[in-house]
Design an enzyme around this catalytic site. Sequence first.
Site, PDB file in Angstrom:
ATOM      1  N   ALA A 123       0.548  -1.354  -0.045  1.00  0.00           N
ATOM      2  CA  ALA A 123       0.092   0.030   0.113  1.00  0.00           C
ATOM      3  C   ALA A 123       0.854   1.695   0.136  1.00  0.00           C
ATOM      4  O   ALA A 123       2.098   1.597   0.918  1.00  0.00           O
ATOM      5  CB  ALA A 123      -0.877  -0.442   1.115  1.00  0.00           C
ATOM      6  N   ALA A 124       0.557   2.678  -1.011  1.00  0.00           N
ATOM      7  CA  ALA A 124       1.083   3.355  -0.433  1.00  0.00           C
ATOM      8  C   ALA A 124       1.409   4.341   0.599  1.00  0.00           C
ATOM      9  O   ALA A 124       2.083   4.869   0.707  1.00  0.00           O
ATOM     10  CB  ALA A 124       1.217   4.409  -1.625  1.00  0.00           C
ATOM     11  N   CYS A 125       0.273   3.852   1.248  1.00  0.00           N
ATOM     12  CA  CYS A 125       0.043   5.131   2.240  1.00  0.00           C
ATOM     13  C   CYS A 125       1.271   4.004   3.320  1.00  0.00           C
ATOM     14  O   CYS A 125       1.310   4.588   4.873  1.00  0.00           O
ATOM     15  CB  CYS A 125      -1.478   4.511   2.967  1.00  0.00           C
ATOM     16  N   HIS A 126       1.672   3.268   3.122  1.00  0.00           N
ATOM     17  CA  HIS A 126       2.717   2.409   4.660  1.00  0.00           C
ATOM     18  C   HIS A 126       3.754   2.411   3.937  1.00  0.00           C
ATOM     19  O   HIS A 126       4.770   1.210   3.727  1.00  0.00           O
ATOM     20  CB  HIS A 126       2.098   0.785   4.070  1.00  0.00           C
TER      21      HIS A 126
END
Length: 448
Positions: A387-390
């Site tokens: 995930a990009a948010c991780h």
Amino acid sequence: MEGAAAATAKRTGAGTGENGGGETRPRERKVYMDYNATTPLEPEVIQAVTEAMQEAWGNPSSSYLAGKKAKDMINVARENLAKMVGGKPQDIIFTSGGTEANNLVIHSTMKLFQESHQSEGDWPAKQQPSLVSGTKPHFITCTVEHDSIRLPLEHLVREGVAEVTFVPVSKLNGQAEADDVLAAVRPTTCLVTIMLANNETGVIMPVSAISRRIKALNRKRAASGLRSILVHTDAAQALGKRRVDVQELGVDYLTIVGHKFYGPRIGALYVRGLGVGTPLRPMLFGGGQEWNFRPGTENTPMIAGLGKAAELVNENCDIYEAHMKKIRDYLEERLQAVFEKKRIHLNSLFPGSDRLPNTCNFSISGPHLQGRMVLAHCRMLLASVGAACHSDQGDLPSPILLSCGIPPDVARNALRLSVGRSTTKEEVDLAVEDLRQAVTRLETSSAS
């Protein structure tokens, strides 16, 4: 698909450029395979946004021509979104994005529980076992949800105002199973929220089965004086990649995210029988737009673009799905051929589970082949480790993959490649060769 392919070539830097002396030289080509993180705008979407900026700049609540034009565009967009999910236009409200839509559902069910508690809390406990003084609303979700579900629920727990059960996904199929969800239900349960498709593995969750079981349970709860449990699904990753029908899913709420299906970065929320069949409580208060459920002067250009993106899905979803599956399957074949099957672990392939047609999560075995390191040594491939948010987690293995039973040493090496509508076999060949060279450089460097 030719127009989309041309747009991809422009977006990924294919072509030529000029150096400082005015000499033309080949521009380094990039191959984008991170479509689960975000997608580019389709040309038709850009055109719709531009037209709205130029011709529909008026306030949609105004009666003059530019305002009426804006209102008409919003209504058309609402109809297209409703058609995309199999709902009714009056059940769609626009939001700033998926995060707001998810938070709105959680906030709303929290508020509904509190209102019921206040109005019925003086009833005898034996008649209202869910509303004993001091009880907290209970939420059920799963361990592989997006942060816009997980974090607000964890915040409510820290605040001491709610209880949450995170149902583990099966290590056999990567799914949150209906039996486990039902086993977690309590008298105070107010919401079950299970994503439709996981953003890292692509696994499709059994939302329809969960909804049917909850609806049957609700009939029994009503006879006992308990409130019905509402069901929500975050459909961000599924929309535009496969058909989504809220009637088949049986959900009360469904989250829509534009930038996952080639639309702008806004979103919407489907609510079955908005304000009548299914209640909703606003987080914002203002001018009364969106039937007071999400007030604020409408962002007409972005809404028009979202509607156009939905229209394209309505017309072409089967074509998009078939193309992405063909390219994804070819990608996995090439990976296994180039690196040999024994070196490739397909983390997104679970026996008996359906998955998104575009998602390939895999690991290349080796002690120095952490996913982030491999990507750092790639020269063309644009992808992610999850995930990009991780992206700030360093070389820590993905919690999502660990939850699915992927061993830590395998999960640490994971890469997620997600193909798009215009991805070609040529781009797959380039990406796999880029990966091969990156692995060779890393292994050579570690050996020396």
